[in-house]
Design a protein around this motif. Sequence first.
Motif, mmCIF file in Angstrom:
data_model
loop_
_atom_site.group_PDB
_atom_site.id
_atom_site.type_symbol
_atom_site.label_atom_id
_atom_site.label_comp_id
_atom_site.label_asym_id
_atom_site.label_seq_id
_atom_site.Cartn_x
_atom_site.Cartn_y
_atom_site.Cartn_z
ATOM 1 N N THR A 1 -7.392 3.473 -4.372
ATOM 2 C CA THR A 1 -6.788 2.660 -5.430
ATOM 3 C C THR A 1 -5.615 1.869 -4.871
ATOM 4 O O THR A 1 -5.486 0.663 -5.103
ATOM 5 N N ALA A 2 -4.775 2.548 -4.113
ATOM 6 C CA ALA A 2 -3.609 1.877 -3.540
ATOM 7 C C ALA A 2 -4.061 0.748 -2.616
ATOM 8 O O ALA A 2 -3.511 -0.360 -2.640
ATOM 9 N N GLU A 3 -5.084 1.026 -1.831
ATOM 10 C CA GLU A 3 -5.559 0.018 -0.885
ATOM 11 C C GLU A 3 -6.095 -1.211 -1.617
ATOM 12 O O GLU A 3 -5.797 -2.350 -1.271
ATOM 13 N N SER A 4 -6.883 -0.912 -2.636
ATOM 14 C CA SER A 4 -7.503 -2.005 -3.358
ATOM 15 C C SER A 4 -6.462 -2.868 -4.071
ATOM 16 O O SER A 4 -6.531 -4.097 -4.033
ATOM 17 N N LEU A 5 -5.506 -2.227 -4.710
ATOM 18 C CA LEU A 5 -4.464 -2.990 -5.392
ATOM 19 C C LEU A 5 -3.648 -3.795 -4.393
ATOM 20 O O LEU A 5 -3.298 -4.951 -4.628
ATOM 21 N N ALA A 6 -3.366 -3.179 -3.251
ATOM 22 C CA ALA A 6 -2.590 -3.874 -2.226
ATOM 23 C C ALA A 6 -3.318 -5.131 -1.786
ATOM 24 O O ALA A 6 -2.720 -6.194 -1.612
ATOM 25 N N TYR B 1 0.832 -1.208 0.000
ATOM 26 C CA TYR B 1 0.000 0.000 0.000
ATOM 27 C C TYR B 1 0.865 1.255 0.000
ATOM 28 O O TYR B 1 0.688 2.163 -0.802
ATOM 29 N N GLU B 2 1.829 1.278 0.892
ATOM 30 C CA GLU B 2 2.672 2.475 0.972
ATOM 31 C C GLU B 2 3.510 2.631 -0.287
ATOM 32 O O GLU B 2 3.769 3.736 -0.748
#
Length: 609
Positions: free
Chosen positions: A551-556, A456-457
């Motif tokens: 978006t970052a959370e979902s991809l992570a 995520y980060e």
Amino acid sequence: MSDLIQLLPDHVANQIAAGEVVQRPASVVKELLENSIDAGATTITLLLKKAGKTLIQVIDDGKGMSPTDARLCFERHATSKIRDAKDLFDLHTKGFRGEALASISAVAHVELKTKQEGEELGVAIKNEGNTIVSQEMIQTAKGTSIAVKNLFFNIPVRRNFMGGDKEEQRHIVNEFKRVALVHPQISFILYHNDRELYNLKSSNLRQRIVGIFGAKTDTKLVPINEETDILTVKGFVMKPEFAKKRRGDQFLFVNDRFIKNDYLNHAIVTAFEGLIESKSYPGYFLYLTVPPNTIDINIHPTKTEVEFDNKKALYAMLRATIKHSLGQYSVAPVLDFNRDASLDTPYEFKDKTPQKPQITVDRNFNPFKDDDTEQMNISKPSHSNFKKTRDTGNWESLYADLESDIAKTDTEQNLFDTELNKTPKTYQIQNKYIVSSIKSGIVLIHQSAAHQRIIYEDFLSKLENENGNSQQLLFPTKINLPKEDIGNIYAIKSQLEAIGFVFDEFTMEYIMISGIPTLLSESELETIFEQLLTDMKEELPNATLDYKAKTAESLAKSVCIKTGKQLNPVEQEDLVNRLFSCTEPTVSPSGKLTFKTLTLEQIDKIFKN
Ligand code: ADP
Ligand code: MG
């Protein structure tokens, strides 16, 4: 018993219909202006007397009518604009119901003068309460003039229900603006009681807005421009600092019709979030174009509501587009990726004078107590492009647990027992947890939650710096999606691109992907998009939705190491090190705990007795 049902005579039916179409002088103005536009006019003049109560006259230089058409146009359902029902799905005109002139002439005295191009003479017809009282051939200019006098002459109740002149004038001017704003290329002139109120020359949209709202408006406008297959958005929003205390100049048009739509208005207003005070209204002039078959076109003449097929997608796109434009025109510092948002003064404090810092003295301060903690300046590995200002949560407490000899060291590596070799000992339990010993005891790590945090980060940093690396696919992958879903993906398109996605095509039915972030593998694409869509849908429409973070959370979530995966010692170690290089290592992006420490003390307690 005798039969009771009778057909109403035409003039009664027309009066009833007129009640719907003609509610006030402004309704007449709207219908007449729209007819002139449909007739291809380039200059339209509107003359009013007593706020339209005694005279509404519209003069145009459009194509005019033949003498036969001039008689017919007053009949109900008389229209030159559609021939059969299928034409309804491909409308290019404002009117199509053939009701306006019939309704207006049912409740007023109408004088029509019209002439077609190339004719010697035109025709003049007087129609009072749906009765033609005179018809003659006359000399007149090409085009049409329709004068509507003595509105509601035969319906006293309606006449009495009209508002004061000021109020009716306001309604008329509103209609006039709405029409003029959609057709900047047409010249519009408005006289009220022989005074010229507006004289709008043929121009572009920006000049038209300035013509109506004044020269100062020019510098307040931020252009909006976005074109996709589902939706085109054009127009302007007012810079946030010009938001008003009262809902003022908000104009939304869909396929060249003025509409009111709370749902889309919400999308627009929330794009300003953080830039305007909560109870103020941003100005906008937005023109949406959607495929005609995706909106309910059977709009009642006096209604401004519209139904959309895929309104969630429109919501997301509209909001994203405006946010983006506000950011681009750097009127939105918080959206500027290169600036640290935490340095910006929150809006509420902008106009307040800063207070002097207060000096407070801790009288219990003892410089010799806890000496070592003073130097507990443990630096985090340079990985982080992240803002140091972020809340580091419980992470700091991990240090606090440490004994002072550890606290003096300067890297996190030393958190771990390094006596035997340079690597911390880790063990994987049930392919789910990783245990590692640290000086103060042990740390238990949830491998999946921890890896989610790490990825995520990583994604978030790529998003903020727009430097996601991309791997080119051998063959572009096509992903078919329903329209609404395409809209949701479109809303985060720029985020996906920043992370490393490359889109070849973005259509209403599918997207073609020719590049993906290096972290992802092609075989996961379908799952990744499924996950993205589920997550987006859950959040929409959510005023506070932060597309980047989401978006970052979902991809992570899609690509993280899952529970059940066996990790070799090197992978375990890597996971541990990377977790503790995170800005907020304590929780996963969705809020799950990533690790827990057990101090020696706590372990001792377990074994007491
Ligand atoms: P609609 O606009 O729905 O067709 P109206 O009652 O407003 O119905 O007008 C009826 C018809 O009269 C139109 O279809 C058009 O042919 C004709 N008409 C009305 N106003 C004008 C105008 N200003 N110039 C030319 N033709 C007009
Ligand atoms: Mg019409």
